[in-house]
Scaffold this active site. Structure first.
Site, PDB file in Angstrom:
ATOM      1  N   LYS A 198       0.865  -1.183   0.000  1.00 48.19           N
ATOM      2  CA  LYS A 198       0.000   0.000   0.000  1.00 48.19           C
ATOM      3  C   LYS A 198       0.900   1.231   0.000  1.00 48.19           C
ATOM      4  O   LYS A 198       1.505   1.579   1.011  1.00 48.19           O
ATOM      5  CB  LYS A 198      -0.901   0.047   1.230  1.00 48.19           C
ATOM      6  CG  LYS A 198      -2.001   1.091   1.047  1.00 48.19           C
ATOM      7  CD  LYS A 198      -2.464   1.725   2.335  1.00 48.19           C
ATOM      8  CE  LYS A 198      -1.618   2.863   2.792  1.00 48.19           C
ATOM      9  NZ  LYS A 198      -1.599   4.062   1.920  1.00 48.19           N
ATOM     10  N   GLU A 241      10.106   1.285  10.141  1.00 51.50           N
ATOM     11  CA  GLU A 241      11.137   2.275   9.796  1.00 51.50           C
ATOM     12  C   GLU A 241      10.494   3.632   9.988  1.00 51.50           C
ATOM     13  O   GLU A 241       9.662   4.046   9.182  1.00 51.50           O
ATOM     14  CB  GLU A 241      11.582   2.103   8.336  1.00 51.50           C
ATOM     15  CG  GLU A 241      12.366   0.860   8.052  1.00 51.50           C
ATOM     16  CD  GLU A 241      13.741   0.863   8.688  1.00 51.50           C
ATOM     17  OE1 GLU A 241      14.281   1.962   8.970  1.00 51.50           O
ATOM     18  OE2 GLU A 241      14.278  -0.229   8.922  1.00 51.50           O
ATOM     19  N   CYS A 274      14.067  11.050   5.775  1.00 47.20           N
ATOM     20  CA  CYS A 274      14.060  10.561   7.168  1.00 47.20           C
ATOM     21  C   CYS A 274      15.417  10.764   7.819  1.00 47.20           C
ATOM     22  O   CYS A 274      15.510  10.980   9.022  1.00 47.20           O
ATOM     23  CB  CYS A 274      13.648   9.096   7.209  1.00 47.20           C
ATOM     24  SG  CYS A 274      14.608   8.053   6.116  1.00 47.20           S
ATOM     25  N   GLU A 313      10.442  15.910  14.492  1.00 43.00           N
ATOM     26  CA  GLU A 313      10.789  15.838  13.072  1.00 43.00           C
ATOM     27  C   GLU A 313       9.939  16.843  12.293  1.00 43.00           C
ATOM     28  O   GLU A 313       8.711  16.751  12.299  1.00 43.00           O
ATOM     29  CB  GLU A 313      10.504  14.414  12.591  1.00 43.00           C
ATOM     30  CG  GLU A 313      11.015  14.121  11.213  1.00 43.00           C
ATOM     31  CD  GLU A 313      10.678  12.699  10.784  1.00 43.00           C
ATOM     32  OE1 GLU A 313       9.577  12.221  11.112  1.00 43.00           O
ATOM     33  OE2 GLU A 313      11.515  12.081  10.119  1.00 43.00           O
TER      34      GLU A 313
END
Ligand code: NAD
Length: 499
Positions: free
Chosen positions: A176, A251, A290, A393
């Protein structure tokens, strides 16, 4: 791209509900493609197909050499379609076409790497059982049906880090992609089919995370969930998978320190190199990486000179549509991401950060349409670790600057994060470089470099950056179960019980 972006049982079709979604071009905010908006029923159908394909043995029963050869064919097809895929990724994710090309090359390398690894890691391991009458061997088998869920920043790359090892190990899967950037994953599944993958082995369902993604995570016929995305979604994924005791790999995000010692800047080309790489670490793909080096942690004695030059160069980065020549950096992927970035910058300024560069949406220009989600590369000086912008983040083009005086202080700052994905140390002292690298609690540490990764080396994070590893031998191990087969060559009664 058509609306038939769901692939189940070897057939392309639309959503069972008939719903569709416009895919928007981040450079102008306008729709440029339409995809199927799958739902839970589509997820169920895809899992049923992947289950049947797994149980039939059509793929897991194939010779390892056959599986390896297919992965190599996929790599060749990626090379053939490199330009087309790079352009698609650029339109969809907003990155420059050149970044798209690099992604496609890395994806082809990933398929080649796992094609080779499947061959070398395929054989069982004979275990010394301490007896001539026992033959003991550990073999590896595929886990089963895998649900693979990916983010929008590196759509093709992140999908390949899951799909290549899943197939190498003999699994079947349903992927997905992010609803924001589904197109290149759909194209990749078409290439797998063209390469000769049997029907049902690879499925794709385009659609939202809270419906399709959530259903895949909880589905009783899914054996493994591999997820790349944000921390909040990752926790939900782990919770949804827990009752089924599925294997889970996560992750997640990062808040990555880029530690610069003054001694590196004192070498002849050191200053220019460290500034240039700090720029690249923070602003490539508008910071939507990331492992972005979004925390510059610099020795106090060199801070002013370094930040002045960094800010000057950040202000010169050419922003525009990723498909335009001479553009160095594209827009943010969505309006939500742009507004989130603005909110973080405002909160940092409110907490006392000093704006040295950027901090606004740029004016439209020839290569920068008015409706695009552009944001200027932003340098925030005088930051400290209690600020939200330093702890959380941002996933936008925002670089914070903190300073240190001693090596211990640098290490403490660099490790003061709930994440632990990646970090770098710049120093002219090789022993110090290795010493600091050894003390950093991050899954990847670069010494005098930033961003490179290798398919043959593990990628993943400490702390809240995730669970498990992608790439390298561990990246294949995620998709395999170990089975110990103990064969007694001279069976006889054990007489434990006397009766
Ligand atoms: P996201 O978490 O919003 O979405 C990621 C994927 O999960 C999407 O496909 C989404 O539809 C799906 N999803 C959302 N909610 C879900 C749920 N409840 N159940 C199942 N699936 C769900 O992340 P994003 O905004 O697409 O990507 C950015 C994030 O990804 C950043 O935090 C970034 O650090 C992270 N990321 C990590 C790595 C890494 O290697 N560690 C690589 C790339 C991106």
């Amino acid at each position: 791209m058509t609306r038939t972006t769901i692939h189940v049982d070897g057939t392309w079709r639309g959503a069972l509900s008939g719903e569709t979604r416009d895919v928007l071009d981040p450079a102008d905010g306008q729709p440029f493609a339409v995809v199927a908006e799958g739902g839970t029923a589509d997820a169920d159908a895809a899992v049923a197909s992947a289950r049947a394909a797994f149980d039939s043995g059509v793929w897991r029963g194939a010779a390892v050499s056959e599986r390896s050869a297919l992965l190599r064919r996929v790599a060749d097809l990626l090379v053939r379609d490199r330009e087309e895929l790079a352009l698609l990724e650029s339109r969809d994710a907003g990155k420059t076409v050149e970044e798209g090309r690099i992604d496609v090359d890395c994806v082809a390398d990933t398929f080649r790497y796992f094609a080779d690894l499947a061959l070398t890691e395929g054989a069982g391991r004979v275990v010394d059982a301490g007896s001539d009458t026992v033959h003991s061997v550990v073999v590896h088998e595929p886990v089963g049906v895998c649900a693979l869920i990916t983010p929008w920043n590196y759509p093709l790359l992140q999908a390949s880090w899951k799909i290549a090892p899943a197939l190498a190990a003999g699994n079947t899967f349903v992927v997905k992609p992010s609803e924001i950037t589904p197109l290149s994953t759909v194209a990749l599944i078409a290439l797998l089919t063209e390469a000769g993958l049997p029907a049902g082995v690879a499925g794709v369902v385009t659609g939202p995370g809270h419906t399709v993604g959530a259903r895949l995570c909880e589905h009783p016929d899914v054996d493994l969930v591999s997820f790349t995305g944000g921390l909040t979604s990752g926790v939900k994924v782990a919770q949804a998978a827990a009752p089924g005791v599925k294997k889970v790999a996560l992750e997640l995000g990062g808040k990555n320190p880029n530690v610069v010692f003054a001694d590196f800047c004192d070498t002849p080309a050191g200053f220019d190199t460290a500034v240039d790489q700090a720029l690249n670490a923070a602003f490539i793909h508008s910071g939507q990486v990331c492992s972005a080096g979004s925390r510059l942690i610099i020795e106090e004695s060199v801070r002013e000179r370094f930040v002045a030059e960094l800010s000057r160069r950040a202000g010169r980065i050419r922003l525009g549509r990723g498909t335009e020549k001479d553009v160095e950096c594209g827009p943010l992927v969505s309006l939500a991401q742009l507004e989130r970035t603005e909110e973080y910058v405002a909160s940092a300024l409110g907490e006392g950060a000093i704006l040295r560069s950027g901090g606004a949406r740029p004016e439209p220009s020839g290569t920068r349409p008015a409706g695009g989600w552009f944001y200027e590369p932003t340098v925030l000086d005088r930051c400290h670790r209690r600020m939200r912008v330093v702890r959380e983040e941002v996933f936008g083009p925002v670089l914070t600057v903190e300073t240190f005086r001693t090596e211990d202080e640098a290490v403490t700052l660099a490790n003061d994060t709930e994440f632990g994905l990646a970090g770098a140390v710049w120093t002219a002292d090789a022993a110090r470089g290795r010493r600091v690298a050894g003390r950093l609690r991050h899954g990847t540490v670069w010494i005098n470099d930033f961003h490179p990764y290798l398919p043959q080396a593990e990628w993943g994070g400490f702390g809240k950056s995730g669970i498990g590893r992608e790439l390298g031998p561990s990246g294949l191990a995620e998709y395999r179960e170990a089975k110990h087969i103990y064969q007694n060559l001279a069976p006889r009664p054990v007489r434990w019980f006397s009766g």
